[in-house]
Scaffold this motif. Structure first.
Motif, PDB file in Angstrom:
ATOM      1  N   GLU A 283      36.106  47.685  49.019  1.00  0.00           N
ATOM      2  CA  GLU A 283      37.018  47.086  48.042  1.00  0.00           C
ATOM      3  C   GLU A 283      38.482  47.274  48.415  1.00  0.00           C
ATOM      4  O   GLU A 283      39.309  46.423  48.114  1.00  0.00           O
TER       5      GLU A 283
ATOM      6  N   LYS B 173      32.448  54.328  51.048  1.00  0.00           N
ATOM      7  CA  LYS B 173      31.986  53.061  50.464  1.00  0.00           C
ATOM      8  C   LYS B 173      33.102  52.293  49.769  1.00  0.00           C
ATOM      9  O   LYS B 173      33.074  51.063  49.706  1.00  0.00           O
ATOM     10  N   MET B 174      34.110  53.008  49.258  1.00  0.00           N
ATOM     11  CA  MET B 174      35.215  52.342  48.563  1.00  0.00           C
ATOM     12  C   MET B 174      36.042  51.454  49.486  1.00  0.00           C
ATOM     13  O   MET B 174      36.779  50.591  49.032  1.00  0.00           O
TER      14      MET B 174
ATOM     15  N   PRO C 136      44.902  50.024  42.032  1.00  0.00           N
ATOM     16  CA  PRO C 136      43.713  50.547  41.355  1.00  0.00           C
ATOM     17  C   PRO C 136      43.070  49.555  40.389  1.00  0.00           C
ATOM     18  O   PRO C 136      43.755  48.811  39.704  1.00  0.00           O
ATOM     19  N   ALA C 137      41.744  49.591  40.384  1.00  0.00           N
ATOM     20  CA  ALA C 137      40.959  48.806  39.419  1.00  0.00           C
ATOM     21  C   ALA C 137      40.261  49.762  38.463  1.00  0.00           C
ATOM     22  O   ALA C 137      39.278  49.408  37.827  1.00  0.00           O
ATOM     23  N   GLU C 138      40.764  50.978  38.393  1.00  0.00           N
ATOM     24  CA  GLU C 138      40.253  51.979  37.450  1.00  0.00           C
ATOM     25  C   GLU C 138      41.413  52.890  37.069  1.00  0.00           C
ATOM     26  O   GLU C 138      42.380  53.019  37.806  1.00  0.00           O
TER      27      GLU C 138
ATOM     28  N   ARG D 277      38.721  55.115  43.599  1.00  0.00           N
ATOM     29  CA  ARG D 277      37.668  54.565  44.445  1.00  0.00           C
ATOM     30  C   ARG D 277      37.335  53.108  44.121  1.00  0.00           C
ATOM     31  O   ARG D 277      36.450  52.541  44.729  1.00  0.00           O
ATOM     32  N   LYS D 278      38.049  52.525  43.170  1.00  0.00           N
ATOM     33  CA  LYS D 278      37.859  51.118  42.813  1.00  0.00           C
ATOM     34  C   LYS D 278      39.210  50.422  42.911  1.00  0.00           C
ATOM     35  O   LYS D 278      40.196  50.907  42.361  1.00  0.00           O
ATOM     36  N   TYR D 279      39.210  49.280  43.605  1.00  0.00           N
ATOM     37  CA  TYR D 279      40.467  48.603  43.912  1.00  0.00           C
ATOM     38  C   TYR D 279      40.438  47.131  43.556  1.00  0.00           C
ATOM     39  O   TYR D 279      39.392  46.484  43.632  1.00  0.00           O
ATOM     40  N   GLN D 280      41.619  46.614  43.218  1.00  0.00           N
ATOM     41  CA  GLN D 280      41.814  45.177  43.056  1.00  0.00           C
ATOM     42  C   GLN D 280      41.856  44.550  44.454  1.00  0.00           C
ATOM     43  O   GLN D 280      42.110  45.241  45.444  1.00  0.00           O
ATOM     44  N   SER D 281      41.653  43.262  44.536  1.00  0.00           N
ATOM     45  CA  SER D 281      41.662  42.587  45.837  1.00  0.00           C
ATOM     46  C   SER D 281      43.083  42.309  46.339  1.00  0.00           C
ATOM     47  O   SER D 281      43.257  41.872  47.471  1.00  0.00           O
TER      48      SER D 281
END
Length: 166
Positions: A68, A64-65, A146-148, A11-15
């Protein structure tokens, strides 16, 4: 098989943008899913526009993710293609799962965002994406780098497996 065991909901991503070749692979995996009577009722909407992703994040309570994620894929079904009434849900679910697994194999993160059967969510998303009448939107899949990191989880539980009968 490792993709099955390693896949987690991200649910967290790099740009960083997802390359076109990888998007093509995700779609190729999706259409390789099994379907009832080989009806293949699926259609896909690839969403990369930041304003569209942000708006989807606003209209869907569990998306909401997408604020990102650099990419989302809407998995839709053409109800006129049904050879076996109602099986479009299973068909499009298999296509959605294939997207998730291929994302994992490509070093991407993803998460399944359900639309159907929640009528309000499905109507808002379908309307916004201009999905034609006679089609249903099963899911959105957020995709990106992914940023997680999430640990592998063993969910096997012998208490849920029954031999021959309950």
């Amino acid at each position: 098989m490792e993709e099955i065991f390693e896949r987690r909901s991200i649910r967290k991503y790099q740009s960083k943008k997802v390359e076109s070749e990888k998007i093509d692979r995700l779609l190729e995996a999706a259409v390789s899913a099994p379907s009832a009577g080989n009806e293949q009722p699926w259609h896909f909407i690839v969403i990369k526009d930041r304003k569209r992703l942000n708006h989807l994040a606003e209209i869907h309570p569990y998306a909401k993710m997408l604020k990102e994620a650099p990419l989302a894929i809407a998995v839709c079904a053409d109800l006129s293609q049904q050879k076996h009434q109602g099986f479009w849900v299973q068909d499009c679910s298999a296509a959605t799962q294939n997207i998730l697994l291929e994302a994992q194999s490509l070093g991407l993160g993803s998460v399944w965002i359900g639309c159907h059967p929640a009528e309000d969510r499905e109507k808002k998303v379908s309307s916004y994406l201009k999905v034609p009448a006679g089609f249903k939107t099963l899911s959105l899949v957020a995709v990106g780098y992914p940023a997680e990191e999430k640990e592998r989880v063993n969910r096997m539980n012998d208490e849920i497996v029954h031999l021959e009968e309950w």
